[in-house]
Design a protein around this motif. Structure first.
Motif, PDB file in Angstrom:
ATOM      1  N   UNK A  31       0.874  -1.176   0.000  1.00 20.30           N
ATOM      2  CA  UNK A  31       0.000   0.000   0.000  1.00 20.30           C
ATOM      3  C   UNK A  31       0.903   1.215   0.000  1.00 20.30           C
ATOM      4  N   UNK A  32       0.491   2.231  -0.780  1.00 24.19           N
ATOM      5  CA  UNK A  32       1.312   3.431  -0.948  1.00 24.19           C
ATOM      6  C   UNK A  32       0.505   4.682  -0.668  1.00 24.19           C
ATOM      7  N   UNK A  33       1.208   5.729  -0.273  1.00 23.47           N
ATOM      8  CA  UNK A  33       0.548   7.014  -0.139  1.00 23.47           C
ATOM      9  C   UNK A  33       0.219   7.527  -1.542  1.00 23.47           C
ATOM     10  N   UNK A  34      -0.764   8.383  -1.625  1.00 25.96           N
ATOM     11  CA  UNK A  34      -1.164   8.924  -2.925  1.00 25.96           C
ATOM     12  C   UNK A  34      -0.019   9.675  -3.596  1.00 25.96           C
ATOM     13  N   UNK A  35       0.810  10.313  -2.798  1.00 25.92           N
ATOM     14  CA  UNK A  35       1.869  11.154  -3.355  1.00 25.92           C
ATOM     15  C   UNK A  35       2.983  10.357  -4.037  1.00 25.92           C
ATOM     16  N   UNK A  36       3.107   9.057  -3.732  1.00 25.05           N
ATOM     17  CA  UNK A  36       4.181   8.256  -4.327  1.00 25.05           C
ATOM     18  C   UNK A  36       3.643   7.113  -5.190  1.00 25.05           C
ATOM     19  N   UNK A  37       2.348   6.905  -5.175  1.00 26.21           N
ATOM     20  CA  UNK A  37       1.735   5.816  -5.951  1.00 26.21           C
ATOM     21  C   UNK A  37       2.164   5.894  -7.411  1.00 26.21           C
ATOM     22  N   UNK A  38       2.620   4.771  -7.931  1.00 26.47           N
ATOM     23  CA  UNK A  38       3.043   4.707  -9.320  1.00 26.47           C
ATOM     24  C   UNK A  38       4.490   5.095  -9.548  1.00 26.47           C
ATOM     25  N   UNK A  39       5.146   5.662  -8.544  1.00 25.06           N
ATOM     26  CA  UNK A  39       6.549   6.073  -8.669  1.00 25.06           C
ATOM     27  C   UNK A  39       7.476   5.259  -7.768  1.00 25.06           C
ATOM     28  N   UNK A  40       6.985   4.870  -6.604  1.00 27.22           N
ATOM     29  CA  UNK A  40       7.786   4.143  -5.624  1.00 27.22           C
ATOM     30  C   UNK A  40       7.309   2.697  -5.548  1.00 27.22           C
TER      31      UNK A  40
END
Length: 125
Positions: free
Chosen positions: A57-66
Motif C-alpha cells: 500500500x502506498x501514499x497517494x503522493x508516491x503511488x506509481x513512482x515508488x
C-alpha cells in the motif's frame, strides 16, 4: 530487531534512487514493514508498507513512482524511488512491526515497534 537504512543521497528531479533497510534478524520476513519520511518542519508521513503476506500500500503522493519490496535471503527491505520530485526531499525511515500481523497494512507510525536511523534524500530541481 535492529534496522539499518542506507542509500540516500542527492539526485536530480526525475531521477531514481533505491533505499535499503537491513534487518539484524531473520525473523522479520513475516512482519509488516514500512517506509516513512519526514521533511524539515513537517510531521513524519507514511510512504509505503509491505504486509507479512506480501501485500503493498502506498501514499497517494508516491503511488506509481515508488515500489516497496523485500529480499528475505538478504534480510533487507527496499524502496525503489523513480521520477523523483523536489517535494520528495526528506529523511526516510524504515520501520517494522514486532509481531506477525498477517495481511494487515499499517500506515500509522505508532503501530511500528522498530525503527531505523533514517537516511537523507535530497532531490534538486
Amino acid at each position: 530487531v535492529q534496522l539499518q537504512a542506507s542509500g540516500g543521497g542527492l539526485v536530480q528531479a526525475g531521477g531514481p534512487l533505491r533505499l535499503s533497510c537491513a534487518f539484524s534478524t531473520r525473523t522479520f520476513g513475516n512482519k509488516a514493514v514500512a517506509w516513512f519520511r519526514q521533511a524539515p518542519g513537517k510531521e513524519r508521513e507514511f510512504v509505503a508498507t509491505l504486509s507479512g503476506t506480501g501485500g503493498t500500500y502506498y501514499s497517494d503522493s508516491v503511488m506509481g513512482r515508488f515500489t516497496i519490496s523485500r529480499d528475505d535471503a538478504k534480510n533487507t527491505v527496499y524502496l525503489q524511488m523513480n521520477s523523483l520530485k523536489p517535494e520528495d526531499t526528506a529523511v526516510y525511515y524504515c520501520a517494522a512491526r514486532g509481531r506477525y500481523s498477517g495481511s494487515n497494512l499499517y500506515t500509522q507510525p505508532h503501530l511500528y515497534d522498530n525503527w531505523g536511523q533514517g537516511t537523507q534524500v535530497t532531490v534538486s530541481s
